[in-house]
Motif scaffolding. Structure first.
Motif, PDB file in Angstrom:
ATOM      1  N   GLU A  59       0.812  -1.214   0.000  1.00 18.57           N
ATOM      2  CA  GLU A  59       0.000   0.000   0.000  1.00 18.57           C
ATOM      3  C   GLU A  59       0.848   1.268   0.000  1.00 18.57           C
ATOM      4  O   GLU A  59       0.472   2.263  -0.641  1.00 18.57           O
ATOM      5  CB  GLU A  59      -0.907   0.012   1.223  1.00 18.57           C
ATOM      6  N   SER A  60       1.964   1.252   0.726  1.00 18.59           N
ATOM      7  CA  SER A  60       2.701   2.492   0.973  1.00 18.59           C
ATOM      8  C   SER A  60       4.110   2.503   0.391  1.00 18.59           C
ATOM      9  O   SER A  60       4.499   3.465  -0.265  1.00 18.59           O
ATOM     10  CB  SER A  60       2.770   2.760   2.486  1.00 18.59           C
ATOM     11  N   PHE A  61       4.893   1.460   0.631  1.00 21.09           N
ATOM     12  CA  PHE A  61       6.291   1.515   0.224  1.00 21.09           C
ATOM     13  C   PHE A  61       6.488   1.288  -1.268  1.00 21.09           C
ATOM     14  O   PHE A  61       7.547   1.588  -1.812  1.00 21.09           O
ATOM     15  CB  PHE A  61       7.111   0.510   1.034  1.00 21.09           C
ATOM     16  N   GLU A  62       5.441   0.763  -1.935  1.00 18.88           N
ATOM     17  CA  GLU A  62       5.489   0.654  -3.389  1.00 18.88           C
ATOM     18  C   GLU A  62       4.839   1.857  -4.071  1.00 18.88           C
ATOM     19  O   GLU A  62       4.822   1.937  -5.304  1.00 18.88           O
ATOM     20  CB  GLU A  62       4.792  -0.635  -3.840  1.00 18.88           C
ATOM     21  N   ASP A  63       4.333   2.794  -3.271  1.00 18.11           N
ATOM     22  CA  ASP A  63       3.631   3.965  -3.818  1.00 18.11           C
ATOM     23  C   ASP A  63       4.632   5.083  -4.097  1.00 18.11           C
ATOM     24  O   ASP A  63       5.306   5.560  -3.169  1.00 18.11           O
ATOM     25  CB  ASP A  63       2.589   4.433  -2.805  1.00 18.11           C
ATOM     26  N   PRO A  64       4.753   5.541  -5.337  1.00 16.05           N
ATOM     27  CA  PRO A  64       5.745   6.586  -5.662  1.00 16.05           C
ATOM     28  C   PRO A  64       5.511   7.886  -4.904  1.00 16.05           C
ATOM     29  O   PRO A  64       6.476   8.577  -4.548  1.00 16.05           O
ATOM     30  CB  PRO A  64       5.567   6.778  -7.173  1.00 16.05           C
ATOM     31  N   GLY A  65       4.239   8.227  -4.635  1.00 14.35           N
ATOM     32  CA  GLY A  65       3.966   9.469  -3.923  1.00 14.35           C
ATOM     33  C   GLY A  65       4.469   9.427  -2.492  1.00 14.35           C
ATOM     34  O   GLY A  65       5.100  10.384  -2.000  1.00 14.35           O
ATOM     35  N   ILE A  66       4.194   8.332  -1.797  1.00 17.22           N
ATOM     36  CA  ILE A  66       4.697   8.190  -0.424  1.00 17.22           C
ATOM     37  C   ILE A  66       6.215   8.112  -0.434  1.00 17.22           C
ATOM     38  O   ILE A  66       6.891   8.677   0.442  1.00 17.22           O
ATOM     39  CB  ILE A  66       4.060   6.963   0.248  1.00 17.22           C
ATOM     40  N   ALA A  67       6.771   7.420  -1.420  1.00 15.94           N
ATOM     41  CA  ALA A  67       8.233   7.318  -1.511  1.00 15.94           C
ATOM     42  C   ALA A  67       8.868   8.699  -1.665  1.00 15.94           C
ATOM     43  O   ALA A  67       9.931   8.970  -1.083  1.00 15.94           O
ATOM     44  CB  ALA A  67       8.627   6.411  -2.681  1.00 15.94           C
ATOM     45  N   ARG A  68       8.239   9.595  -2.419  1.00 14.92           N
ATOM     46  CA  ARG A  68       8.789  10.949  -2.597  1.00 14.92           C
ATOM     47  C   ARG A  68       8.874  11.680  -1.254  1.00 14.92           C
ATOM     48  O   ARG A  68       9.870  12.368  -0.974  1.00 14.92           O
ATOM     49  CB  ARG A  68       7.936  11.742  -3.586  1.00 14.92           C
ATOM     50  N   GLN A 129     -11.316   5.323   9.812  1.00 17.25           N
ATOM     51  CA  GLN A 129     -11.917   5.190  11.143  1.00 17.25           C
ATOM     52  C   GLN A 129     -11.092   5.890  12.216  1.00 17.25           C
ATOM     53  O   GLN A 129     -10.781   5.317  13.257  1.00 17.25           O
ATOM     54  CB  GLN A 129     -12.093   3.709  11.492  1.00 17.25           C
ATOM     55  N   GLY A 130     -10.711   7.098  11.952  1.00 15.53           N
ATOM     56  CA  GLY A 130      -9.972   7.885  12.924  1.00 15.53           C
ATOM     57  C   GLY A 130      -8.479   7.684  12.896  1.00 15.53           C
ATOM     58  O   GLY A 130      -7.743   8.428  13.567  1.00 15.53           O
ATOM     59  N   THR A 131      -7.998   6.692  12.154  1.00 19.67           N
ATOM     60  CA  THR A 131      -6.560   6.474  12.023  1.00 19.67           C
ATOM     61  C   THR A 131      -6.041   7.313  10.871  1.00 19.67           C
ATOM     62  O   THR A 131      -6.568   7.219   9.750  1.00 19.67           O
ATOM     63  CB  THR A 131      -6.252   4.992  11.741  1.00 19.67           C
ATOM     64  N   PRO A 132      -5.041   8.152  11.096  1.00 16.95           N
ATOM     65  CA  PRO A 132      -4.553   8.988  10.005  1.00 16.95           C
ATOM     66  C   PRO A 132      -3.883   8.145   8.928  1.00 16.95           C
ATOM     67  O   PRO A 132      -3.386   7.048   9.182  1.00 16.95           O
ATOM     68  CB  PRO A 132      -3.537   9.899  10.700  1.00 16.95           C
ATOM     69  N   SER A 133      -3.876   8.664   7.726  1.00 13.91           N
ATOM     70  CA  SER A 133      -3.170   7.979   6.635  1.00 13.91           C
ATOM     71  C   SER A 133      -1.667   8.088   6.864  1.00 13.91           C
ATOM     72  O   SER A 133      -1.195   8.973   7.596  1.00 13.91           O
ATOM     73  CB  SER A 133      -3.539   8.591   5.294  1.00 13.91           C
ATOM     74  N   PHE A 134      -0.924   7.217   6.209  1.00 14.18           N
ATOM     75  CA  PHE A 134       0.522   7.231   6.380  1.00 14.18           C
ATOM     76  C   PHE A 134       1.117   8.546   5.884  1.00 14.18           C
ATOM     77  O   PHE A 134       2.017   9.113   6.514  1.00 14.18           O
ATOM     78  CB  PHE A 134       1.152   6.041   5.657  1.00 14.18           C
ATOM     79  N   SER A 135       0.606   9.056   4.798  1.00 14.40           N
ATOM     80  CA  SER A 135       1.141  10.328   4.281  1.00 14.40           C
ATOM     81  C   SER A 135       0.857  11.471   5.259  1.00 14.40           C
ATOM     82  O   SER A 135       1.700  12.365   5.439  1.00 14.40           O
ATOM     83  CB  SER A 135       0.557  10.638   2.899  1.00 14.40           C
ATOM     84  N   LEU A 138       3.419  11.197   7.974  1.00 16.99           N
ATOM     85  CA  LEU A 138       4.731  11.660   7.520  1.00 16.99           C
ATOM     86  C   LEU A 138       4.799  13.180   7.507  1.00 16.99           C
ATOM     87  O   LEU A 138       5.797  13.776   7.946  1.00 16.99           O
ATOM     88  CB  LEU A 138       5.027  11.105   6.127  1.00 16.99           C
ATOM     89  N   GLU A 139       3.764  13.815   7.008  1.00 16.00           N
ATOM     90  CA  GLU A 139       3.762  15.284   6.945  1.00 16.00           C
ATOM     91  C   GLU A 139       3.786  15.877   8.349  1.00 16.00           C
ATOM     92  O   GLU A 139       4.510  16.855   8.620  1.00 16.00           O
ATOM     93  CB  GLU A 139       2.521  15.776   6.183  1.00 16.00           C
ATOM     94  N   TRP A 145       9.457  18.227  13.205  1.00 13.14           N
ATOM     95  CA  TRP A 145      10.929  18.327  13.178  1.00 13.14           C
ATOM     96  C   TRP A 145      11.373  19.706  12.671  1.00 13.14           C
ATOM     97  O   TRP A 145      12.284  20.326  13.222  1.00 13.14           O
ATOM     98  CB  TRP A 145      11.487  17.223  12.295  1.00 13.14           C
ATOM     99  N   GLN A 146      10.709  20.190  11.643  1.00 10.53           N
ATOM    100  CA  GLN A 146      11.128  21.436  11.017  1.00 10.53           C
ATOM    101  C   GLN A 146      10.705  22.667  11.827  1.00 10.53           C
ATOM    102  O   GLN A 146      11.461  23.645  11.926  1.00 10.53           O
ATOM    103  CB  GLN A 146      10.533  21.530   9.606  1.00 10.53           C
ATOM    104  N   ASP A 147       9.502  22.612  12.424  1.00  9.33           N
ATOM    105  CA  ASP A 147       8.931  23.817  13.028  1.00  9.33           C
ATOM    106  C   ASP A 147       8.958  23.834  14.553  1.00  9.33           C
ATOM    107  O   ASP A 147       8.868  24.907  15.159  1.00  9.33           O
ATOM    108  CB  ASP A 147       7.468  23.970  12.570  1.00  9.33           C
ATOM    109  N   ARG A 148       9.052  22.651  15.185  1.00 13.14           N
ATOM    110  CA  ARG A 148       8.996  22.591  16.651  1.00 13.14           C
ATOM    111  C   ARG A 148      10.115  21.683  17.159  1.00 13.14           C
ATOM    112  O   ARG A 148       9.881  20.722  17.887  1.00 13.14           O
ATOM    113  CB  ARG A 148       7.627  22.085  17.111  1.00 13.14           C
ATOM    114  N   ARG A 149      11.334  22.001  16.739  1.00  9.99           N
ATOM    115  CA  ARG A 149      12.475  21.129  17.030  1.00  9.99           C
ATOM    116  C   ARG A 149      12.679  20.941  18.529  1.00  9.99           C
ATOM    117  O   ARG A 149      12.999  19.850  18.987  1.00  9.99           O
ATOM    118  CB  ARG A 149      13.735  21.714  16.382  1.00  9.99           C
TER     119      ARG A 149
END
Length: 699
Positions: A59-68, A129-135, A138-139, A145-149
């Motif tokens: 579902e995720s690691f073969e997806d080019p969008g998630i890989a990007r 069902q209330g579980t966020p998507s992997f993307s 990641l965001e 990390w970037q804004d609240r180090r």
């Protein structure tokens, strides 16, 4: 990208070599790359036989969008939990601390120094069902990390401190291993603690279906070793222990967790009745259960129970050899839970049968169908295309013959179906457990008049592989692939597991090659894993793992599906000293299991193997020396000793070369048997009744 994973020993890592994700194996280079780029690290942990690992990969690691996203914002590391249990253990503790649960695939986000700041398990490709998507995860994690180090740093510091407290608790449980235990005090309170542990287990038993707890149900293999050891003692709770072991073993032997067609056990069942398995089959489970059913067959209360235990023993050994055997004699790690059918992964597709399929193979009026407990809805309740096969009750001799004929016919049909994939990596410690299982199974079957000599030959082939491929006389490697050792040095569980197998093989064969190699491994384990800070599960723990654990090196004395390295080492050191190894080894074995006085009554399911070792310590342990010039007479005494001595009996026979227990006990008589404790032996006997009486006298 694929270059980094395609030549790894782990089949699981190689499965991801073609992903668009820029994967790294776990190591300093990956974390240095994260520091260089100033990005966090994403660590994905799983294993080849894991169903949901395959799902998330597709579902995720073969997806080019998630890989990007992963390639832009993270350094991504792929870990095989079976190859790197040290990594898995540290980050599983972090995941459980953050989420209250754990499992695989595990998804962990760390700082470039290895400390965790966010973690979870499976994430779907779309919000569900209330579980966020992997993307979305990641965001959010990258944005933090970037804004609240500073917040991320504080979170990582708090999680590391929590894991440090866990490691401190483990070390406190183990106590000071450098202080010798006075012999007079070594067993103080242990007998009472073991009795209390049995009583606690009786209270926790699932009295309706066997085993402990509810769904999901895993084979409690290290615990069963203790129960069988305790059952053969003279303790007041020996009968309770025997009954607990019998109910669990029979429930598994009759249930769907056991493969009644092909042999071998699945990793666990999703229900409390042992009916519906999660279909992956692991070497470490089957190696332990093979040995346990062999030992139980000697204690079974009825002929039908003994017969079933021996059939399970034989079936499990045959499955291991047929499905997990690799070139050179060792054993692969696992079979997948899924089968590829028409391009789709289907869990359990190889194994289940509908009633119509069974009737087509066996005949509508087959007596074999009456032996089975089948789902009335043909598996609709658990979304499988048919039933797992379960026996209604322990079969008698006539019923066993009927089922064996049916099993042969079903196996032929099943062989034509697509088969699950295999993870071919060889793990040293698990192969040690397999060697011990095969050695003890060969003897149990032979003593029952069902000799299967190939099992002992298979154990010797696997032992030879370990010594030739994994062990160079100084260092043991944890894994190999295609006959070549790769990757990290063995962990404590590898050194101790390999030695456990070699000692068992020596007891079965009398070949001192195995004894001497086991003694070398035991000595190396003490040297490499016991230092000024105490015991360590690793000889050289990665700095990132140490950072993740708040500066502590891991030393976990608690069992999981496999016995802890601590418990395995204790048993090996006890065997070492019993055969004439350093006296300090016995003192260390006593120290390494002293924690069961506290932990046994409180958390018995977590210290089963250590309790078994403590049981053997309390029993002496009992040592049996058999020497003589008549192989048949020697063989009769050895068989009698194995039958009467219990699973903790230390057996020495053959040439005295390097075996202290045999020194000075050679004889020109046809056969003499010595029963000893602490290498102090009673007068020799030369008949089976006398030997059985000597062994019974010590209970």
């Amino acid at each position: 990208m694929a270059e980094r994973l395609k030549n790894q020993a782990s089949a699981y890592l190689r499965q991801h070599a073609g992903n668009p994700v820029d994967w790294w194996p776990f190591g300093d280079e990956a974390f240095e790359e994260a520091r260089r780029r100033d990005v966090p690290v994403f660590i994905s942990i799983g294993y080849a036989a894991c169903h949901w690992c395959h799902v998330m990969a597709h579902e995720s690691f073969e997806d080019p969008g998630i890989a990007r996203i992963l390639n832009r914002d993270f350094v991504s590391i792929k870990v095989d939990r079976e190859e790197r249990p040290d990594v898995d253990s540290a980050y599983m503790a972090a995941t459980q601390a953050l989420t209250g649960q754990g499992g695989w695939p595990m998804s962990v986000f760390t700082l470039p120094d290895g400390r965790t700041y966010y973690a979870g398990t499976y994430f779907p490709p779309r919000q569900l069902q209330g579980t966020p998507s992997f993307s979305q995860v990641l965001e959010a994690v990258s944005g933090a990390w970037q804004d609240r180090r500073s917040e991320v740093e504080r979170s990582a510091e708090q999680i590391a401190a929590h894991l440090a407290s866990n490691q401190a608790a483990n070390r406190n449980l183990l106590g000071n291993l450098t202080a010798a235990v006075p012999p007079a005090d070594a067993g103080a309170g242990s007998a009472e603690a073991l009795d209390a542990a049995v009583e606690a287990l009786a209270a926790a038993e699932d009295s309706e279906y066997g085993g402990f707890g509810g769904a999901q149900k895993f084979p409690p293999s290290p615990l069963l070793r203790f129960l069988l050891a305790h059952a053969s003692s003279g303790s007041l709770t020996a009968g309770t222990a025997a009954a607990l072991a019998e109910r669990t073993l029979m429930a598994m032997a009759l249930g769907g967790i056991y493969d009644h067609v092909g042999g071998g056990f699945a990793r666990y069942t999703v229900d409390r009745r042992w009916q519906v398995p999660h279909f992956e089959k692991m070497l470490y489970d089957n190696a332990q259960l093979l040995r346990i059913y062999a030992h139980y067959s000697r204690q079974a209360a009825t002929a039908d129970l003994k017969s079933l235990a021996l059939r399970v023993t034989s079936g499990t050994a045959r499955w291991m050899a047929a499905e997990l055997g690799v070139a050179g004699g060792a054993f692969a790690s696992s079979l997948d839970a899924d089968t590829l059918v028409d391009g789709h992964r289907v869990e359990g597709a190889t194994y289940v049968f509908t009633r119509a399929q069974l009737e087509a193979v066996l005949g509508a009026g087959s007596a074999a169908l009456n032996l089975l407990e089948l789902d009335a809805d043909d598996g609709a309740s658990h979304r499988l295309p048919g039933s797992t096969l379960r026996l209604r009750a322990v079969p008698d001799e006539a019923q066993a013959r009927i089922w064996d004929d049916a099993r042969t016919a079903l196996a032929e049909v099943r062989s034509l179906r697509p088969q699950p994939e295999r993870d071919g990596k060889v793990v040293a410690g698990w192969n040690g457990l397999a060697i011990a299982g095969l050695a003890d199974a060969a003897l149990a079957l032979a003593d029952a008049g069902l000799a299967e000599d190939w099992m002992l030959l298979a154990a010797e082939a696997a032992a030879g592989y370990l010594l030739d491929v994994h062990w160079d006389g100084r260092t043991l490697r944890r894994v190999s692939s295609d006959g070549q050792a790769q990757g990290i040095e063995g962990l404590l569980e590898d050194y101790a597991g390999a030695a456990e197998g070699l000692f068992a093989l020596y007891a079965a064969t009398g070949n001192t090659r195995w004894h001497n190699a086991a003694q070398d491994l035991a000595a190396a384990a003490v040297e490499r894993f016991l230092g000024p800070e105490g015991l360590s599960d690793t000889a050289q723990e990665p700095e990132q793992i140490r950072q993740a654990q708040g500066g502590y090196t891991a030393a976990n004395p608690l069992d999981d599906a496999v016995p802890s390295g601590t418990a395995l080492l204790a048993g090996v050191l006890l065997s070492s000293s019993s055969y004439g190894g350093p006296g300090r080894h016995r003192e260390l074995a006593e120290g390494l299991t002293a924690h069961v006085r506290r932990a046994g009554p409180a958390i018995p399911q977590a210290v089963g193997w250590s309790m078994a070792v403590q049981r053997f310590i309390l029993d002496g342990p009992k040592e049996l020396v058999v020497t003589g010039t008549d192989p048949d007479a020697v063989g009769r005494l050895l068989a009698a000793g194995r039958g009467a001595g219990g699973p903790g009996l230390v057996i020495a026979h053959g040439k005295a070369d390097g075996v202290g227990l045999l020194q000075g006990r050679e004889t020109q008589a046809p056969a003499l048997a010595y029963v000893c404790r602490g290498m102090v032996c009673r007068r020799p006997v030369d008949s089976v009744p006398e030997l059985e009486a000597e062994l019974a006298a010590g209970r």
